[in-house]
Each structure stands twice: as structure tokens, then as C-alpha cells.
Design an enzyme around this catalytic site. Structure first.
Site, PDB file in Angstrom:
ATOM      1  N   ARG A 130       2.739  10.514  -4.595  1.00 12.68           N
ATOM      2  CA  ARG A 130       3.325  10.659  -5.921  1.00 12.68           C
ATOM      3  C   ARG A 130       2.281  11.172  -6.903  1.00 12.68           C
ATOM      4  NH1 ARG A 130       3.868   6.434  -8.172  1.00 12.68           N
ATOM      5  NH2 ARG A 130       3.190   4.957  -6.576  1.00 12.68           N
ATOM      6  N   TYR A 162       7.072  15.665  -1.392  1.00 13.18           N
ATOM      7  CA  TYR A 162       6.623  14.379  -0.856  1.00 13.18           C
ATOM      8  C   TYR A 162       7.285  13.156  -1.482  1.00 13.18           C
ATOM      9  CZ  TYR A 162       3.622  11.556   2.001  1.00 13.18           C
ATOM     10  OH  TYR A 162       3.170  10.706   2.976  1.00 13.18           O
ATOM     11  N   GLY A 204       8.312   9.878  -3.172  1.00  9.68           N
ATOM     12  CA  GLY A 204       8.927   9.572  -4.457  1.00  9.68           C
ATOM     13  C   GLY A 204       9.026  10.762  -5.398  1.00  9.68           C
ATOM     14  N   LYS A 229      12.453   6.410  -6.342  1.00  9.99           N
ATOM     15  CA  LYS A 229      11.794   5.986  -7.572  1.00  9.99           C
ATOM     16  C   LYS A 229      12.453   6.609  -8.812  1.00  9.99           C
ATOM     17  CE  LYS A 229       9.282   3.218  -5.400  1.00  9.99           C
ATOM     18  NZ  LYS A 229       8.139   3.395  -4.612  1.00  9.99           N
ATOM     19  N   HIS A 231      10.865  -2.954  -8.773  1.00  3.57           N
ATOM     20  CA  HIS A 231      10.096  -2.518  -7.600  1.00  3.57           C
ATOM     21  C   HIS A 231       9.824  -3.733  -6.715  1.00  3.57           C
ATOM     22  CE1 HIS A 231       6.247  -0.160  -6.142  1.00  3.57           C
ATOM     23  NE2 HIS A 231       7.269   0.016  -5.332  1.00  3.57           N
ATOM     24  N   SER A 238       2.548  -0.294  -5.351  1.00  9.50           N
ATOM     25  CA  SER A 238       2.622   0.561  -4.174  1.00  9.50           C
ATOM     26  C   SER A 238       1.474   0.269  -3.207  1.00  9.50           C
ATOM     27  CB  SER A 238       2.559   2.027  -4.603  1.00  9.50           C
ATOM     28  OG  SER A 238       3.600   2.279  -5.512  1.00  9.50           O
ATOM     29  N   CYS A 297       0.839  -2.407  -1.532  1.00  4.25           N
ATOM     30  CA  CYS A 297       0.267  -3.738  -1.706  1.00  4.25           C
ATOM     31  C   CYS A 297       1.023  -4.809  -0.933  1.00  4.25           C
ATOM     32  CB  CYS A 297       0.175  -4.097  -3.181  1.00  4.25           C
ATOM     33  SG  CYS A 297      -1.076  -3.120  -4.038  1.00  4.25           S
ATOM     34  N   LYS A 356       4.645  -4.980   0.251  1.00  6.06           N
ATOM     35  CA  LYS A 356       6.076  -5.307   0.223  1.00  6.06           C
ATOM     36  C   LYS A 356       6.722  -5.129   1.599  1.00  6.06           C
ATOM     37  CE  LYS A 356       7.018  -2.453  -3.089  1.00  6.06           C
ATOM     38  NZ  LYS A 356       5.634  -2.009  -3.204  1.00  6.06           N
ATOM     39  N   ASN A 412       5.429  -5.091   4.532  1.00  4.31           N
ATOM     40  CA  ASN A 412       4.933  -6.079   5.492  1.00  4.31           C
ATOM     41  C   ASN A 412       5.552  -7.448   5.263  1.00  4.31           C
ATOM     42  OD1 ASN A 412       2.472  -5.193   7.414  1.00  4.31           O
ATOM     43  ND2 ASN A 412       2.630  -3.859   5.641  1.00  4.31           N
ATOM     44  N   ASP A 417      11.525  -2.333  -0.918  1.00  2.48           N
ATOM     45  CA  ASP A 417      10.885  -1.604  -2.019  1.00  2.48           C
ATOM     46  C   ASP A 417      11.558  -1.780  -3.382  1.00  2.48           C
ATOM     47  OD1 ASP A 417       8.647   0.192  -2.573  1.00  2.48           O
ATOM     48  OD2 ASP A 417      10.142   1.717  -3.052  1.00  2.48           O
ATOM     49  N   ARG A 461       3.420   8.114   6.243  1.00  3.65           N
ATOM     50  CA  ARG A 461       4.602   7.249   6.145  1.00  3.65           C
ATOM     51  C   ARG A 461       5.543   7.431   7.317  1.00  3.65           C
ATOM     52  NH1 ARG A 461       5.264   4.023   1.087  1.00  3.65           N
ATOM     53  NH2 ARG A 461       3.392   4.580  -0.061  1.00  3.65           N
ATOM     54  N   GLY A 480       1.575 -12.315   8.815  1.00  2.65           N
ATOM     55  CA  GLY A 480       2.445 -13.417   9.228  1.00  2.65           C
ATOM     56  C   GLY A 480       2.070 -14.749   8.580  1.00  2.65           C
ATOM     57  N   GLU A 481       0.773 -14.915   8.333  1.00  3.20           N
ATOM     58  CA  GLU A 481       0.305 -16.187   7.757  1.00  3.20           C
ATOM     59  C   GLU A 481       0.791 -16.356   6.313  1.00  3.20           C
ATOM     60  OE1 GLU A 481      -0.861 -18.079   9.902  1.00  3.20           O
ATOM     61  OE2 GLU A 481      -1.618 -16.710  11.460  1.00  3.20           O
ATOM     62  N   ASN A 482       1.253 -15.280   5.697  1.00  2.00           N
ATOM     63  CA  ASN A 482       1.779 -15.398   4.332  1.00  2.00           C
ATOM     64  C   ASN A 482       3.014 -16.306   4.272  1.00  2.00           C
ATOM     65  OD1 ASN A 482      -0.242 -13.725   3.374  1.00  2.00           O
ATOM     66  ND2 ASN A 482       0.983 -11.860   3.578  1.00  2.00           N
TER      67      ASN A 482
HETATM   68  P1  GTP Z   1       4.889   1.057  -0.958  1.00  2.00           P
HETATM   69  O1  GTP Z   1       5.786   1.528   0.120  1.00  2.00           O
HETATM   70  O2  GTP Z   1       3.873   2.082  -1.354  1.00  2.00           O
HETATM   71  O3  GTP Z   1       5.608   0.521  -2.147  1.00  2.00           O
HETATM   72  O4  GTP Z   1       3.935  -0.108  -0.309  1.00  2.00           O
HETATM   73  P2  GTP Z   1       4.217  -1.635   0.108  1.00  2.00           P
HETATM   74  O5  GTP Z   1       4.069  -2.519  -1.078  1.00  2.00           O
HETATM   75  O6  GTP Z   1       5.468  -1.750   0.882  1.00  2.00           O
HETATM   76  O7  GTP Z   1       2.940  -1.960   1.059  1.00  2.00           O
HETATM   77  P3  GTP Z   1       2.874  -2.159   2.641  1.00  2.00           P
HETATM   78  O8  GTP Z   1       3.569  -3.405   3.106  1.00  2.00           O
HETATM   79  O9  GTP Z   1       3.262  -0.905   3.308  1.00  2.00           O
HETATM   80  O10 GTP Z   1       1.314  -2.404   2.821  1.00  2.00           O
HETATM   81  C1  GTP Z   1       0.344  -1.475   2.409  1.00  2.00           C
HETATM   82  C2  GTP Z   1      -0.965  -1.726   3.116  1.00  2.00           C
HETATM   83  O11 GTP Z   1      -1.416  -3.048   2.871  1.00  2.00           O
HETATM   84  C3  GTP Z   1      -0.843  -1.571   4.628  1.00  2.00           C
HETATM   85  O12 GTP Z   1      -1.969  -0.895   5.118  1.00  2.00           O
HETATM   86  C4  GTP Z   1      -0.823  -2.998   5.127  1.00  2.00           C
HETATM   87  O13 GTP Z   1      -1.349  -3.121   6.417  1.00  2.00           O
HETATM   88  C5  GTP Z   1      -1.653  -3.734   4.086  1.00  2.00           C
HETATM   89  N1  GTP Z   1      -1.208  -5.153   3.934  1.00  2.00           N
HETATM   90  C6  GTP Z   1       0.058  -5.591   3.805  1.00  2.00           C
HETATM   91  N2  GTP Z   1       0.126  -6.937   3.740  1.00  2.00           N
HETATM   92  C7  GTP Z   1      -1.155  -7.372   3.825  1.00  2.00           C
HETATM   93  C8  GTP Z   1      -1.754  -8.679   3.827  1.00  2.00           C
HETATM   94  O14 GTP Z   1      -1.102  -9.711   3.738  1.00  2.00           O
HETATM   95  N3  GTP Z   1      -3.127  -8.714   3.917  1.00  2.00           N
HETATM   96  C9  GTP Z   1      -3.881  -7.582   4.022  1.00  2.00           C
HETATM   97  N4  GTP Z   1      -5.200  -7.718   4.120  1.00  2.00           N
HETATM   98  N5  GTP Z   1      -3.343  -6.336   4.046  1.00  2.00           N
HETATM   99  C10 GTP Z   1      -2.001  -6.232   3.940  1.00  2.00           C
HETATM  100  C1  SPV Z   2       5.540   3.850  -3.650  1.00  2.00           C
HETATM  101  O1  SPV Z   2       4.623   4.625  -3.925  1.00  2.00           O
HETATM  102  O2  SPV Z   2       5.732   2.788  -4.289  1.00  2.00           O
HETATM  103  C2  SPV Z   2       6.426   4.145  -2.505  1.00  2.00           C
HETATM  104  C3  SPV Z   2       6.301   5.443  -1.856  1.00  2.00           C
HETATM  105  O3  SPV Z   2       7.264   3.323  -2.178  1.00  2.00           O
HETATM  106  S1  SPV Z   2       7.133   6.706  -2.727  1.00  2.00           S
HETATM  107  O4  SPV Z   2       8.446   6.860  -2.133  1.00  2.00           O
HETATM  108  O5  SPV Z   2       6.344   7.931  -2.568  1.00  2.00           O
HETATM  109  O6  SPV Z   2       7.262   6.345  -4.129  1.00  2.00           O
HETATM  110 MN    MN Z   3       7.106   1.389  -3.426  1.00  2.00          MN
END
Ligand code: GTP
Ligand code: SPV
Ligand code: MN
Length: 580
Positions: free
Chosen positions: A70, A198, A200, A207, A227, A249, A251, A253, A255, A276, A364, A489-491
Site C-alpha cells: 500500500r 497491489y 489494498g 481497505k 480493522h 497491518s 501485526c 491478525k 495468525n 482483517d 501474500r 498458539g500460546e496467545n
Molecule cells: P495484515 O494482513 O497486513 O493486516 O496483517 P496481520 O495483522 O493479519 O498480520 P499477520 O497475522 O499476517 O502477521 C504478520 C507477521 O507477524 C507474520 O510474519 C507473523 O508470522 C508475525 N506474527 C503474528 N503473530 C505473532 C506472534 O504472536 N508473535 C510473533 N513474534 N510474531 C507474530
Molecule cells: C494491510 O495492509 O492491512 C492488509 C494488506 O491487510 S492490504 O490489502 O494491502 O491492505
Molecule cells: Mn490489514
């Protein structure tokens, strides 16, 4: 004319006049249509086949190397008055914005096919859903929209019935960053995007529509477009609590949305509804209810492994589009963290030799949500699911505890407004810089944050059974730069504490920033975590927090008269308590 809706037919005609495509294709969303699109993209090189034995119907798309994320500095909200877009957005006068885009779109589809893509954000049968039509010259966008939204004939039917749709116009253009803009015209329910293919920037349902335009509509209609990922957390007694979490983003979500509980937590289960975006409404019962407006994931590939996210790995073995990942000798997709094999080609299709990342950090996967093993058809529930807890969180190396709970709704709004996080590869620009990101909406709120916080506060009166509001940080690091909390998973252990709080089963101790668990309150059975590390993760550094809250105060002040007085009062109270 391919529709009974006059407004839509006229707009398509008008866009065709402007962009001059060779032909127009109305997308019905069928499998046949998708097959012929894929065929055409394999011919043109937009897609390449991946190993079809191991990954049936999986394809690789390599984007232009200058178009990989983005572009927030090229994204604008065009309201008649600049103050309504607010300091949180780039602003342009609507007529200036339209003129600029008119110039870029003129003749841009010559020799190309113009696709008309009707889509529905949210279940087709839900009164909470909203439709849009994206006109695009990118077949890759069409294929992604098919996975990410309810796209095609059903959506067009709905548009013809209720007459409402958001107009999105997109062209990949020359992919020249100097000729790239993502413009929003909230008053016209219109989006115009030029010069990027690309994520978003280009998949306008996501978005642009479901957050920027929807947040604008939500403000005047009394709901929230956020979000937030969305899950059901089932405890061993069979009770399910729904949790919505807003993290910036990349961070965590996606996972968290498909978490598999640790061995120690038999009987727990996380059900995936969204990863998301959530649209939240006040129910007749005084609770907050949420739907996921999307139908698929556009998820970050790097870091996805059998250890961190087995559910994601399992769903990515068929019918998936991979963008900007690397490939192995036997033509399987590969990214950093996917440790089983080694890459031979990088995300630009070059032979992989050097030691740097083989997949782009913002590479992605696009996949339909119902391919996720933890998917629940609650994602189709027209009224959504009732929310027990809202979770805010960010990526913070220092200071911010693993978890704390806000004291009441108003304080929860302050906790959300006080969020900050280290920037990631999801947007172009520097990575790892802490920036303020209220409610994880800095890049996505379609209007002035001051008004947005006021809107959030207004739910305090409307919700007679409000969700509890928490804040988490999975990303604290020790002095040697290692993550202190195992994460992934530990979260679940943290979710468990939240649910016990919701049920009134566990105490918390009060601090100026919020309510925290004691060391004995988190179930860390089977976890190899030093007591000193746990203590550090759940302690509050008053001196550091005073500095943090002073920075928050400055930030809230940037919105001038638009910042709600009650939020400022609440902030002053927290600061005073920290000073005491
Ligand atoms: P967007 O799609 O951009 O909105 O991202 P998102 O918030 O869905 O993040 P996503 O779950 O894809 O995680 C982004 C990165 O953070 C990945 O490389 C994950 O492996 C890493 N990550 C996710 N959860 C954790 C966690 O609990 N601990 C750590 N250390 N890394 C994490
Ligand atoms: C984000 O950046 O928060 C995403 C990926 O979820 S995108 O679709 O490019 O906005
Ligand atoms: Mn996002």
C-alpha cells in the site's frame, strides 16, 4: 446493457467512454469465467503455474518490483472541507481530485478488456452487507476479488434489488509511482485508483470500500467499520465467546484468527470468522454484533510455518494465488519461515543466490476463507456474532505489557486512541518506526480521527452490555533482541484470561493504565517461561508510561477542537495517576 440498474449501466458507459477499452466483460463469478481468466493470465504471464500436483489450482503472480505494498502517501480522502478528512488523512479538494484522475484514466484501457466486477461485502443475505462495483482492467484484480468478496451474479442481483453500490474505478496504468493515486470521494461513495495493481491499492472492496468509505457511512448511520479480525473462542465447557481484535497491518491478525491452542489447553478451540475487517452494530439486546465483510484472506506469507500457523499452511495447498513469494526447485511456493525446503527463485523470478529475503516481506496469499480448517459458518450469519471482547494491540519492543484491560468503555476508547506500533512492510516506507496508530486505523479511517473518537464514545450510551476492551502486545523484546513471549498458539493463554475476566472468574489488579493479571492469573502450564520474564511482561513501568501518555496527549491535541473533551479529561486523569 448488462444490468437493469440504470445508474450502474450509465456509469459503466461513462467509464468506457473515458477509458476506451477494447471490450467490456461483466463478471458473473462463475468457475468457467475464472478458468478462462486464469488461462488468459497464464498466456500473458500475469500468472505462472505452481507445482500442480502438490498445489492444484495454485498460481504465482510477481508484481512490478516498484508496486509491492500500500502507498499511504499517495492515498487521499477528498471531502469538500479539509477538516473533515482530518490530519490523519491526505486531503485533496474533490473537484481537483476528480480532474487529476480524469486525466490519468483518459484512454488508459485502450486495447484492453474492462472488467465490471459486482461484489458484496458481507453475506449476500445480510441486511448489514453493502455492495460495490469495481471496474478494472486487471484480470489479476478480478481473480483476487472473486476470492476476497462475494463477487458476481448474486451481488449484481442484490444491487438491482436495493439500488445501492459503491463505485470503484481501477486501472493498473503504467505502474509509475509518479502517476499513482488512490482517491476516495466519500460523498459520492466513489473510489478511484490508478497506477498500482497491489493489494489494498487495487482490490477496492477491501481497505478502500470496507474501511475508508464504510467508516464514513458508519459514522452517520451509527455503526463501526474496523480493522479487526474476528473469532469465536470455545472453552472446554463448550461456551463460545466472540472476540474482535484490531492490530495494525502485519501485526498478527491473521495468525490470531486461526490460532491452534497449545497441547496444555485441550478442549479449547478457536473458530475463524475473519482476519482483517469487522463491521460492528449495536444489537437489540444492547450487545455489539459483528460481521466479516470479506470472503477470503489476503494474508502475509513470510513467517507462516507449521510451527506458527499450521491452519494457514493447510489451507494454502489448493486454489490459492501467491503474490511475490519465492519458489523451490520443484516449483512450490516458498517464503522466509517456511523451513522445509530452499528457494531457487526469488520474488522477482530471478535465480536466488544472495542471502537476503527470497520472498518479498509483504508477499501474500489470496485464498477463500472457507478453506481454513478452523472456519465456522457463523461467518455467514446475517446478524453476525455477539462480541464479548474487543482487543487492541501493536508491535512494541518495549514498555507495553503483554495484556491489560481497560476500566470501562470510555477508558477503552482512550486505550484504542493511544495505540502505537512499529511500521511494517505492509505499506511502503521505513519499517520498524514507532508511530501512533489509533485503533489500527491510521491508514484506513475515512474521516477526522477527532470525530471518529467521538463516534466510538457514543457507543458507551448505546451498549447496555458493552464488550470488555483489552490491549495486548505479543512483540516485547529482551536486551538481546529476542521476543520475550512465545506468541502464536500460546496467545490462547491470554485469550483465556480475557474470557475468564468476561465471566468474572478471575481478579485483576488496578494500575493507572488499566487492569492487569497477576503472575498466578495467566495459565502458563506447560510453558517454558522464566518467572522473571513473565513478571516483566505484566508489569507497568510508570516512568516510561508517563512519557508515553505525554506523547499521546500531544497527539490527541493535534486534532484540535475535534478531539472529544471527555477523551482529553480521561487522558489527564490517567496522566495524573501516573504522576502520583
Ligand atoms: P495484515 O494482513 O497486513 O493486516 O496483517 P496481520 O495483522 O493479519 O498480520 P499477520 O497475522 O499476517 O502477521 C504478520 C507477521 O507477524 C507474520 O510474519 C507473523 O508470522 C508475525 N506474527 C503474528 N503473530 C505473532 C506472534 O504472536 N508473535 C510473533 N513474534 N510474531 C507474530
Ligand atoms: C494491510 O495492509 O492491512 C492488509 C494488506 O491487510 S492490504 O490489502 O494491502 O491492505
Ligand atoms: Mn490489514
Amino acid at each position: 446493457m448488462a444490468t437493469r440498474n440504470q445508474a450502474l449501466a450509465q456509469w459503466v458507459e461513462q467509464v468506457a467512454q473515458l477509458t476506451q477499452p477494447q471490450r467490456i466483460h461483466w463478471c458473473d463469478g462463475s468457475d468457467d469465467e475464472n478458468e478462462s481468466l486464469v488461462e488468459a493470465m497464464l498466456d500473458s504471464g500475469d500468472l505462472a503455474e505452481l507445482n500442480q500436483e502438490a498445489y492444484p489450482n495454485c498460481y504465482l503472480h510477481l508484481s512490478d518490483p516498484g508496486d509491492v505494498a500500500r502507498v499511504e502517501h499517495l492515498t487521499f480522502v477528498c471531502t469538500p472541507r479539509e477538516e473533515d478528512a482530518g490530519p490523519n488523512n491526505n486531503w485533496m479538494d474533490p473537484s481537483e481530485g476528480k480532474a487529476k484522475m480524469q486525466g490519468l484514466f483518459a484512454g488508459c484501457m485502450q486495447g484492453r478488456t474492462m472488467y465490471v466486477v459486482p461484489y458484496c461485502m458481507g453475506p449476500l443475505e445480510s441486511p448489514l452487507s453493502r455492495c460495490g462495483v469495481e471496474i478494472t482492467d486487471s484480470p489479476y484484480v478480478v481473480a483476487n476479488m472473486r476470492l476476497m468478496t462475494r463477487m458476481g451474479a448474486g451481488a449484481l442481483d442484490r444491487i438491482e434489488q436495493d439500488g445501492m453500490f459503491v463505485k470503484g474505478l481501477h486501472s493498473t496504468g503504467e505502474l509509475d509511482p509518479e502517476r499513482r493515486f488512490i482517491m476516495h470521494f466519500p460523498d459520492d461513495l466513489m473510489i478511484q485508483s490508478y497506477g498500482s495493481g497491489y493489494g489494498g491499492n487495487a482490490l477496492l472492496g477491501k481497505k478502500c470500500h470496507a474501511l475508508r468509505i464504510a467508516s464514513w457511512q458508519a459514522r452517520s448511520e451509527g455503526w463501526l467499520a474496523e480493522h479487526m479480525m474476528l473469532v469465536g473462542v470455545e472453552s472446554p465447557d463448550g461456551e463460545v465467546h466472540y472476540v474482535a481484535a484490531a492490530f495494525p497491518s502485519a501485526c498478527g491478525k491473521t495468525n490470531l484468527a486461526m490460532l491452534i491452542p497449545p497441547e496444555s489447553h485441550k478442549g479449547w478451540k478457536v473458530w475463524t470468522i475473519g482476519d482483517d475487517i469487522s463491521w460492528l452494530h449495536v444489537g437489540n439486546d444492547g450487545r455489539l454484533w459483528a460481521i466479516n465483510p470479506e470472503a477470503g484472506f489476503f494474508g502475509v506469507a513470510p513467517g507462516t510455518s507449521a510451527e506458527t500457523n499450521p491452519n494457514a499452511l493447510a489451507m494454502l495447498h489448493h486454489d490459492t494465488i501467491f503474490t511475490n513469494v519465492a519458489t523451490t526447485a520443484d516449483n512450490k511456493p516458498w517464503w522466509e519461515g517456511k523451513s522445509d525446503e530452499t528457494p531457487v527463485r526469488d520474488w522477482q523470478g530471478r535465480e536466488y543466490t544472495n542471502g537476503g529475503p527470497a520472498a518479498h516481506p509483504n508477499s501474500r496469499f489470496t485464498v477463500a476463507i472457507n478453506q481454513c480448517p478452523s472456519y465456522t459458518d457463523k461467518a455467514e450469519a446475517p446478524q453476525g456474532v455477539p462480541i464479548s471482547a474487543i482487543v487492541f494491540g501493536g508491535r512494541r519492543e518495549r514498555l507495553v505489557p503483554l495484556v491489560f484491560e481497560s476500566k470501562d468503555w470510555e477508558h477503552g476508547v482512550l486505550v484504542g486512541a493511544s495505540m502505537a506500533s512499529e511500521t511494517t512492510a505492509a505499506a511502503t516506507g521505513a519499517v520498524g518506526v514507532v508511530r501512533r496508530d489509533p485503533m489500527a486505523m491510521k491508514p484506513f479511517c475515512g474521516y477526522n480521527f477527532g470525530d471518529y473518537w467521538q463516534h466510538w464514545l457514543s457507543f458507551g450510551d448505546k451498549l447496555t452490555r458493552p464488550p470488555r476492551v483489552f490491549h495486548v502486545n505479543w512483540f516485547r523484546k529482551d536486551s538481546s533482541g529476542r521476543f520475550m513471549w512465545p506468541g502464536f498458539g500460546e496467545n490462547l493463554r491470554v485469550l483465556q484470561w480475557m474470557i475468564r475476566r468476561c465471566k468474572g472468574e478471575v481478579e485483576a489488579h488496578e494500575t493507572p493504565i488499566g487492569l492487569l493479571p497477576g503472575a498466578g492469573d495467566l495459565d502458563i502450564s506447560g510453558l517454558d517461561l522464566e518467572p522473571a520474564t513473565l513478571a516483566a511482561l505484566i508489569s507497568v513501568d510508570s516512568v516510561g508510561w508517563r512519557e508515553e501518555m505525554e506523547a499521546v496527549g500531544k497527539y490527541l491535541g493535534e486534532f484540535g477542537e475535534r478531539t472529544p473533551a471527555s477523551l482529553l479529561d480521561r487522558h489527564r486523569r490517567v496522566l495524573a495517576e501516573l504522576a502520583a
